[in-house]
Structure formats: structure tokens, C-alpha cells
Design a protein around this motif. Structure first.
Motif, PDB file in Angstrom:
ATOM      1  N   SER A 225      -3.379   5.052  -7.073  1.00  0.00           N
ATOM      2  CA  SER A 225      -3.187   5.323  -5.269  1.00  0.00           C
ATOM      3  C   SER A 225      -4.175   6.148  -4.784  1.00  0.00           C
ATOM      4  O   SER A 225      -4.603   5.856  -3.692  1.00  0.00           O
ATOM      5  CB  SER A 225      -1.951   6.500  -5.454  1.00  0.00           C
ATOM      6  OG  SER A 225      -1.702   7.313  -4.331  1.00  0.00           O
TER       7      SER A 225
ATOM      8  N   VAL B  45       2.792   2.276  -3.257  1.00  0.00           N
ATOM      9  CA  VAL B  45       1.896   2.940  -3.998  1.00  0.00           C
ATOM     10  C   VAL B  45       1.804   4.343  -3.750  1.00  0.00           C
ATOM     11  O   VAL B  45       1.979   5.133  -4.394  1.00  0.00           O
ATOM     12  CB  VAL B  45       0.639   2.212  -4.490  1.00  0.00           C
ATOM     13  CG1 VAL B  45      -0.260   2.939  -5.374  1.00  0.00           C
ATOM     14  CG2 VAL B  45       0.710   0.813  -4.914  1.00  0.00           C
ATOM     15  N   LEU B  46       1.281   4.535  -2.477  1.00  0.00           N
ATOM     16  CA  LEU B  46       0.961   6.055  -2.107  1.00  0.00           C
ATOM     17  C   LEU B  46       2.386   6.877  -2.177  1.00  0.00           C
ATOM     18  O   LEU B  46       2.313   7.735  -2.644  1.00  0.00           O
ATOM     19  CB  LEU B  46       0.523   5.813  -0.611  1.00  0.00           C
ATOM     20  CG  LEU B  46      -0.855   5.829  -0.438  1.00  0.00           C
ATOM     21  CD1 LEU B  46      -1.658   5.009  -1.572  1.00  0.00           C
ATOM     22  CD2 LEU B  46      -1.331   5.373   1.008  1.00  0.00           C
TER      23      LEU B  46
ATOM     24  N   GLY C 153      -6.503  -1.466  -8.882  1.00  0.00           N
ATOM     25  CA  GLY C 153      -7.499  -0.437  -8.629  1.00  0.00           C
ATOM     26  C   GLY C 153      -8.981  -0.732  -8.972  1.00  0.00           C
ATOM     27  O   GLY C 153      -9.793   0.204  -8.839  1.00  0.00           O
TER      28      GLY C 153
ATOM     29  N   LEU D 101       0.829  -1.366  -0.107  1.00  0.00           N
ATOM     30  CA  LEU D 101       0.083   0.015  -0.067  1.00  0.00           C
ATOM     31  C   LEU D 101       0.710   1.239   0.043  1.00  0.00           C
ATOM     32  O   LEU D 101       0.549   2.053  -0.657  1.00  0.00           O
ATOM     33  CB  LEU D 101      -0.855  -0.077   1.221  1.00  0.00           C
ATOM     34  CG  LEU D 101      -1.711   1.246   1.561  1.00  0.00           C
ATOM     35  CD1 LEU D 101      -2.746   1.381   0.323  1.00  0.00           C
ATOM     36  CD2 LEU D 101      -2.653   0.967   2.933  1.00  0.00           C
ATOM     37  N   PHE D 102       1.723   1.406   1.009  1.00  0.00           N
ATOM     38  CA  PHE D 102       2.523   2.527   1.155  1.00  0.00           C
ATOM     39  C   PHE D 102       3.464   2.856  -0.118  1.00  0.00           C
ATOM     40  O   PHE D 102       4.025   3.863  -0.447  1.00  0.00           O
ATOM     41  CB  PHE D 102       3.264   2.526   2.365  1.00  0.00           C
ATOM     42  CG  PHE D 102       2.366   2.930   3.444  1.00  0.00           C
ATOM     43  CD1 PHE D 102       1.661   4.126   3.601  1.00  0.00           C
ATOM     44  CD2 PHE D 102       2.027   1.921   4.106  1.00  0.00           C
ATOM     45  CE1 PHE D 102       0.596   4.293   4.535  1.00  0.00           C
ATOM     46  CE2 PHE D 102       0.756   2.068   5.274  1.00  0.00           C
ATOM     47  CZ  PHE D 102       0.267   3.395   5.353  1.00  0.00           C
TER      48      PHE D 102
ATOM     49  N   ARG E  64     -10.195   4.086  -0.236  1.00  0.00           N
ATOM     50  CA  ARG E  64     -10.714   2.745   0.571  1.00  0.00           C
ATOM     51  C   ARG E  64     -10.350   2.531   1.884  1.00  0.00           C
ATOM     52  O   ARG E  64     -11.074   2.390   2.813  1.00  0.00           O
ATOM     53  CB  ARG E  64     -10.301   1.460  -0.354  1.00  0.00           C
ATOM     54  CG  ARG E  64     -11.052   1.717  -1.846  1.00  0.00           C
ATOM     55  CD  ARG E  64     -11.404   0.330  -2.156  1.00  0.00           C
ATOM     56  NE  ARG E  64     -11.775   0.613  -3.591  1.00  0.00           N
ATOM     57  CZ  ARG E  64     -11.365  -0.250  -4.853  1.00  0.00           C
ATOM     58  NH1 ARG E  64     -10.710  -1.229  -4.732  1.00  0.00           N
ATOM     59  NH2 ARG E  64     -11.861   0.037  -6.058  1.00  0.00           N
ATOM     60  N   VAL E  65      -8.951   2.750   1.923  1.00  0.00           N
ATOM     61  CA  VAL E  65      -8.484   2.455   3.351  1.00  0.00           C
ATOM     62  C   VAL E  65      -8.935   3.566   4.230  1.00  0.00           C
ATOM     63  O   VAL E  65      -9.061   3.365   5.384  1.00  0.00           O
ATOM     64  CB  VAL E  65      -6.807   2.552   3.419  1.00  0.00           C
ATOM     65  CG1 VAL E  65      -6.087   2.621   4.675  1.00  0.00           C
ATOM     66  CG2 VAL E  65      -6.324   1.425   2.220  1.00  0.00           C
TER      67      VAL E  65
ATOM     68  N   VAL F  29      -7.392   5.543  -5.487  1.00  0.00           N
ATOM     69  CA  VAL F  29      -8.547   4.606  -5.142  1.00  0.00           C
ATOM     70  C   VAL F  29      -8.176   3.749  -3.798  1.00  0.00           C
ATOM     71  O   VAL F  29      -9.003   3.737  -2.997  1.00  0.00           O
ATOM     72  CB  VAL F  29      -8.615   3.671  -6.361  1.00  0.00           C
ATOM     73  CG1 VAL F  29      -9.412   2.338  -5.949  1.00  0.00           C
ATOM     74  CG2 VAL F  29      -9.305   4.325  -7.593  1.00  0.00           C
ATOM     75  N   LEU F  30      -6.926   3.305  -4.073  1.00  0.00           N
ATOM     76  CA  LEU F  30      -6.461   2.733  -2.717  1.00  0.00           C
ATOM     77  C   LEU F  30      -6.562   3.540  -1.363  1.00  0.00           C
ATOM     78  O   LEU F  30      -6.961   3.310  -0.506  1.00  0.00           O
ATOM     79  CB  LEU F  30      -4.979   2.237  -2.781  1.00  0.00           C
ATOM     80  CG  LEU F  30      -4.559   1.341  -3.884  1.00  0.00           C
ATOM     81  CD1 LEU F  30      -3.334   0.970  -3.573  1.00  0.00           C
ATOM     82  CD2 LEU F  30      -5.539   0.169  -3.949  1.00  0.00           C
ATOM     83  N   GLU F  31      -6.177   4.640  -1.514  1.00  0.00           N
ATOM     84  CA  GLU F  31      -6.174   5.851  -0.443  1.00  0.00           C
ATOM     85  C   GLU F  31      -7.591   6.013   0.056  1.00  0.00           C
ATOM     86  O   GLU F  31      -7.892   5.900   1.198  1.00  0.00           O
ATOM     87  CB  GLU F  31      -5.610   7.144  -0.767  1.00  0.00           C
ATOM     88  CG  GLU F  31      -5.064   8.296   0.291  1.00  0.00           C
ATOM     89  CD  GLU F  31      -4.544   9.620  -0.345  1.00  0.00           C
ATOM     90  OE1 GLU F  31      -4.187   9.463  -1.263  1.00  0.00           O
ATOM     91  OE2 GLU F  31      -4.892  10.392   0.426  1.00  0.00           O
TER      92      GLU F  31
ATOM     93  N   SER G  59       3.293   7.711  -5.891  1.00  0.00           N
ATOM     94  CA  SER G  59       2.459   8.529  -6.503  1.00  0.00           C
ATOM     95  C   SER G  59       2.764   9.982  -5.852  1.00  0.00           C
ATOM     96  O   SER G  59       2.715  10.790  -6.657  1.00  0.00           O
ATOM     97  CB  SER G  59       1.043   8.145  -6.093  1.00  0.00           C
ATOM     98  OG  SER G  59       0.053   8.827  -6.502  1.00  0.00           O
TER      99      SER G  59
ATOM    100  N   ILE H 188      -5.251   7.988   7.333  1.00  0.00           N
ATOM    101  CA  ILE H 188      -4.023   7.625   7.225  1.00  0.00           C
ATOM    102  C   ILE H 188      -2.917   8.596   7.701  1.00  0.00           C
ATOM    103  O   ILE H 188      -1.819   7.862   8.230  1.00  0.00           O
ATOM    104  CB  ILE H 188      -3.980   7.680   5.599  1.00  0.00           C
ATOM    105  CG1 ILE H 188      -4.610   6.109   4.822  1.00  0.00           C
ATOM    106  CG2 ILE H 188      -2.220   7.195   5.232  1.00  0.00           C
ATOM    107  CD1 ILE H 188      -4.499   6.126   3.603  1.00  0.00           C
TER     108      ILE H 188
END
Lengths: 138, 138
Positions: free
Chosen positions: B16, A12-13, A137, A9-10, B22-23, B18-20, A16, B34
Motif C-alpha cells: 500500500s 489496496v489503500l 509492489g 488502487l483504492f 508512486r501515485v 509503495v503504491l501510495e 491497508s 491523493i
DNA sequence: CAAGATTGATTAATCAATCTTT
DNA sequence: AAAGATTGATTAATCAATCTTG
């Protein structure tokens, strides 16, 4: 940025965020941001004007965000608001001449930056990355 | 989110986001975000307390951001500010008992969400993704 | 003066509530 | 009542300026 070992997860974040910062920094040279360029892009691709609601839809964000984004673009002179002849509730965001010029410059900067950034990867790798991200995604 | 064909840069930014989202949505069930969880994580890993400047460094962000993040964490009762005995200019962010509890819950939610999200990829694919992102973000 | 933290302004996004028009 | 847009509040990040202490 001290950490170098990040889990999925991190990773990707973080990546980005790095890309965003770099592109944002280059765009700021001509007074643009990614958000502003994206709006100009949608308008240019829609024949110069769109109701704010549709702009929001195509930017995949909430309407109130577009209201304020268009406020800023209007303050910059890149977009203006106009009445919608079909529906008086609706307002159109219209690209100005300055907006078209800024869009041309912005797209140039963005694609150049993207080219530079992605030169770290081969064509194969870029394709693979794109595929994996799409899978993640969806 | 209408677009499905995105070039390199926007593929990364979009996934990124999208994941962000959702979490973030799952963390909000326990009043966390986060950003807040990341701060609690750093504090927990540093033996409960750190000067704000060092917290900023480890979060890879600017100091004024940490000032406000700690304001919010303090309002939530998860962190408190204390004097630094060594240097009177410095302030320590200290994890409270509630902060430790929230951190435990938050980490559980985050890793569960991460597991779910990444179940879309095989172990091989996750490894490859991580590798490509690292290459891209260096 | 420089280092640590804070404050104020700005960009960007969200949500909830509101106002106008259909 | 529902649709379109706006307003106001909140989170998160940045930068520039300031205040306190070293």
C-alpha cells in the motif's frame, strides 16, 4: 466508510488503512504504535543497538523521521541514545530494559491481531494474496 | 526497502505504501495529492458542493481532518467555503472552476498511474486480489 | 443540550537546510 | 566536500476541547 466498490488502487489503500487502524488500536493499549514497534523490532534483531542512519535504512524511511521517532521512544524510556565509539558523527539508538519488555508485549499483541485479522482467509488465500501483493509492489 | 520477506500484515501495509508513494509522486506534478483528489472527487460526484460534515463522512475520516483539507484546497483556489442556506451552523465546500479543471487532470493522472501499476497483474489476478482484500477488510 | 465546524495538540511521514565531524 | 544527524516546514491523520447555532 460508505463505499464498498473500489477499484484496484483504492481497494489496496483502503484495506491497508483498515488493518493499520485495528492493529494500531490494540498496540495503543500498551503505549505502542506500529512505527514504534517496527523500530524496536529492528533494534532487537540487530543485537540491541544501531546507528540512526542504519535504523532508517532498515525501516525504509528517511533519516529525519527516525530522529523524531527515536525522540518519542526516548521520551517513553524504551530507547536511549549513545555515542558511537567508531565514529563521533554517529549516534546509536540503544534498546533499554523497558524497551525489551515493551517489544515482547508489542510483538505478542501484533501477532495475535494479525492472526485474528487473517483468520478471514485460508492458508491458500493468504499465500495467494502475498504473492499478488509482491508482484504489484515490485 | 531491504526486507523482501514480509508476513501477511506487513505485506499489505508495505505494498500500500509503495503504491501510495508512486501515485502521490505523479499527482504532485499538478499540485495534487491523493487526499485532495479524493475530496475533489466526492464534491464533483455530489453536484459541486457539500457540507463539510458530509464530505468527512464520504471520505471516511474525521471532521477536523476535512476542515484542514478544505483549508489547503481553499488556499490552492480549488474549493471555496460558502454559507449553507438551510442551516447556519453548516458550511458548504464548493468546487471552483479551477477545482473542476484540477479534478479532470488529477483523475487522468490517477487512472493512468493505476493502469500502469496494475499492468503487473492479469485481469484474473486483479479480480482475485480485490476479492481477497475485500474479505480481509470487512 | 446536541450538531456542525474549528482549534490545538500529537503522531507520522516527507523535504530542504543546517551543523558537526570525517 | 561528504557523511551522520538534527531542525524547521508541510501534509495528513487522529483526538479532545471549544465556539456557534439549532
Amino acid at each position: 466508510m460508505v463505499d464498498t466498490e473500489r477499484t484496484g488502487l483504492f481497494a489496496v489503500l483502503h484495506t491497508s488503512g483498515v488493518l493499520e487502524t485495528r492493529v494500531e488500536s490494540k498496540l495503543s493499549d500498551v503505549g505502542l504504535s506500529i512505527a514504534k514497534l517496527a523500530a524496536l523490532h529492528v533494534l532487537a534483531g540487530a543485537g540491541e543497538s544501531l546507528p540512526l542512519g542504519q535504523l532508517a535504512e532498515r525501516l525504509a524511511c528517511v533519516k529525519s523521521n527516525v530522529t523524531q521517532l527515536v525522540d518519542r521512544l526516548e521520551a517513553d524510556g524504551l530507547v536511549s541514545r549513545a555515542a558511537d565509539p567508531n565514529d563521533r558523527r554517529s549516534r546509536l539508538a540503544v534498546l533499554t530494559a523497558a524497551g525489551r519488555k515493551a517489544y515482547t508485549k508489542g510483538i505478542e499483541i501484533q501477532s495475535q491481531a494479525e492472526k485474528e485479522l487473517f483468520s478471514a482467509l485460508s492458508t491458500e488465500e493468504s499465500k495467494k494474496l502475498h504473492e499478488l501483493l509482491a508482484k504489484l509492489g515490485r
